[in-house]
Design a protein around this motif. Sequence first.
Motif, PDB file in Angstrom:
ATOM      1  N   GLU A 138       0.897  -1.422   0.131  1.00 37.02           N
ATOM      2  CA  GLU A 138       0.111   0.436  -0.226  1.00 37.02           C
ATOM      3  C   GLU A 138       0.980   0.996  -0.101  1.00 37.02           C
ATOM      4  O   GLU A 138       0.368   2.224  -0.897  1.00 37.02           O
ATOM      5  N   ARG A 155       2.844   1.263  -3.624  1.00 35.99           N
ATOM      6  CA  ARG A 155       1.378   1.712  -4.563  1.00 35.99           C
ATOM      7  C   ARG A 155       1.789   3.710  -4.837  1.00 35.99           C
ATOM      8  O   ARG A 155       0.934   4.332  -5.577  1.00 35.99           O
ATOM      9  N   PRO A 205       2.312   2.418  -9.057  1.00 39.09           N
ATOM     10  CA  PRO A 205       1.023   1.095  -9.297  1.00 39.09           C
ATOM     11  C   PRO A 205       1.516  -0.426  -9.411  1.00 39.09           C
ATOM     12  O   PRO A 205       0.633  -1.571  -9.089  1.00 39.09           O
ATOM     13  N   ASN A 206       2.800  -0.485 -10.451  1.00 39.18           N
ATOM     14  CA  ASN A 206       3.256  -2.571 -10.587  1.00 39.18           C
ATOM     15  C   ASN A 206       3.496  -2.728  -9.410  1.00 39.18           C
ATOM     16  O   ASN A 206       5.245  -2.758  -9.649  1.00 39.18           O
ATOM     17  N   VAL A 207       3.071  -2.860  -8.040  1.00 38.40           N
ATOM     18  CA  VAL A 207       3.491  -3.225  -7.065  1.00 38.40           C
ATOM     19  C   VAL A 207       2.988  -4.915  -7.315  1.00 38.40           C
ATOM     20  O   VAL A 207       1.741  -5.686  -7.056  1.00 38.40           O
TER      21      VAL A 207
END
Length: 208
Positions: A31, A34, A38-40
């Motif tokens: 969390e 991110r 966004p690519n976690v």
Amino acid sequence: DAGRNIKNHAQVRKMAATAHAITCTSESLAEIARRWNPNVYVYPNSVMFDDFHRFDIRRRPDEVRVLWQGGYSHFPDFYPLRSAFGEASKRMPCIKWVIFGTLFNCVYDNVPMPLVEPHSWVDFPLFHMKYGSLAFDINIAPLADTRFNRCKSAIKFYEAAALKVPTLAQDSGPYHDEIIDGDTGLLFKTREEFVDKLEMLVKDADLR
């Protein structure tokens, strides 16, 4: 150096934002990541049981060895328990405190030094051999309820369990989420509960 810290933090944020992906070990840490990318992807910590071996090390038969392992960042976790270690040593003089990593001398002010057995870090290829040779009976994992700690994983619990050693952990963060109190381990909330539950484990080999 505040200026250097600001520069270093900016560099880390830039790397995180421009990376193709970020991997981490927990959803709580994902969390945070991110925010910059966004690519976690979450790959939970795990252990390979074949790496863990207990070695038959000669030791005093009346000794119960209590292990803590960790680095300097755990000082806020340990400091609130500084008086608990002295009280536990008085109630249970059979405890040998085995420290693998950073030794917080101010925390152990009330513990006679012959009861403290410090071990320095080793390189990772030697970790499993060193860990198994510590011959500990109980694993303790103090962890203050902080934002930083809530992003951690319960890896110390996994490693001890791989050697069939019980863990007494603080009822916070990943330990709260993963340990079933009284079943897969023991949890404590207060200094008094830490000492009482440690005494249960020290005096009851069958419970361990």
